[in-house]
Write a protein that holds these residues in place. Structure first.
Motif, short mmCIF file in Angstrom:
data_model
loop_
_atom_site.label_atom_id
_atom_site.label_comp_id
_atom_site.label_asym_id
_atom_site.label_seq_id
_atom_site.Cartn_x
_atom_site.Cartn_y
_atom_site.Cartn_z
N ASP A 242 36.15 28.02 38.98
CA ASP A 242 34.87 28.19 38.59
C ASP A 242 34.65 29.44 37.77
OD1 ASP A 242 34.01 26.18 40.12
OD2 ASP A 242 33.97 27.30 42.00
N GLU A 243 35.56 30.60 38.17
CA GLU A 243 35.39 31.81 37.28
C GLU A 243 36.81 32.42 37.12
OE1 GLU A 243 32.77 34.68 39.48
OE2 GLU A 243 31.63 33.03 39.90
N THR A 244 37.03 32.87 35.67
CA THR A 244 38.17 33.64 35.30
C THR A 244 37.59 35.03 34.71
OG1 THR A 244 38.22 32.53 33.48
CG2 THR A 244 39.37 31.54 35.01
N ALA A 245 38.53 36.07 35.02
CA ALA A 245 37.85 37.34 34.53
C ALA A 245 39.29 37.98 34.28
CB ALA A 245 37.03 38.00 35.59
N TYR A 246 39.04 38.99 33.15
CA TYR A 246 40.01 39.97 32.85
C TYR A 246 39.60 41.27 32.62
CZ TYR A 246 43.56 42.52 30.18
OH TYR A 246 44.19 43.72 29.64
N ALA A 247 40.25 42.29 33.03
CA ALA A 247 39.65 43.99 32.71
C ALA A 247 41.04 44.42 32.35
CB ALA A 247 39.04 44.24 33.89
#
Lengths: 96, 132
Positions: free
Chosen positions: B112-117
């Motif tokens: 549903d969600e993918t994130a990178y930091a």
């Protein structure tokens, strides 16, 4: 992953059981290394739990080597979703 | 868990994540989706984060039982946003298909969600899925 191979003349039926991912794809690749005498390759995925891109890469490479004489049987719902998302449903000869 | 970023550890990472997902009452069908996504992302880190050399990766699972789960990967490799790459053209015919480039695309589709930091010296890559 368990791989069972059945030769019937020039046809090779391969039943793949378990997961086809980064860890197991090299093992299936090894099993499919020598296809020189195989005119028709059938991969039975009935007992395959899932496939990741490592497995898709292998399928694509094998499809090219077999010049289209590759059939995939009985992929489950999860694998069918992966085939649909990646467009492999249009490329591969799949029998559900 | 803290583990060396190597593809020989994929199974261990997948087993660890499954254990935690079970504790979060994650449905089996969705666990399979997480398994595929974890295989893709951990493989990417193993191949690219440290330029093929050995390096550490920490994997953690968080969430709310019966509602959602997140898997977070942290590595100290070169800055790399796996989700920044353009999606592959999945309508191309067989002759024009490249072998590869599909892993991250699959992850984006399954989660549903993918994130990178980039936080300090760390790549922090997170995937999230709701159970209903």
């Amino acid at each position: 992953m368990i791989v069972n191979k059945y030769f019937e003349g020039n046809k090779l039926l391969v039943k793949v059981v378990g997961r086809l991912d980064t860890t197991t794809a090299p093992r299936l690749e090894e099993e499919l290394k020598d296809l020189s005498s195989v005119e028709e390759l059938v991969l039975d995925f009935e007992q395959l739990e899932y496939i990741s891109s490592a497995g898709l890469r292998l399928l694509l490479g094998t499809h090219k080597r077999m010049q289209g004489n590759l059939k995939v049987l009985h992929p489950n719902e999860m694998i069918t979703e992966i085939f649909d998302v990646t467009g492999f449903s249009d490329i591969l000869n799949i029998e559900s | 868990m803290d583990i060396e970023a190597s593809t020989k550890n994929n199974e261990k990472v997948i087993d660890f994540v499954n254990e935690r997902l079970e504790a979060l009452e994650c449905p089996v069908k969705l666990m399979t989706k997480f398994d595929i996504a974890v295989d893709e992302l951990f493989t990417n880190i193993a191949y690219y984060a440290y330029g093929g050399a050995a390096g550490p990766c920490s994997v953690s699972v968080s969430g709310r039982p019966g509602e959602w789960a997140s898997v977070e990967f942290r590595d100290f490799g070169i800055p790399y946003d796996p989700f920044a790459a353009e999606d592959p053209d999945v309508t191309l015919p067989i002759e024009k298909r490249r072998e590869g480039g599909l892993g991250v695309f699959i992850v984006k589709n399954l989660m549903d969600e993918t994130a990178y930091a980039r936080i300090g010296a760390e790549n922090v890559t997170t995937i999230t899925k709701r159970f209903v």
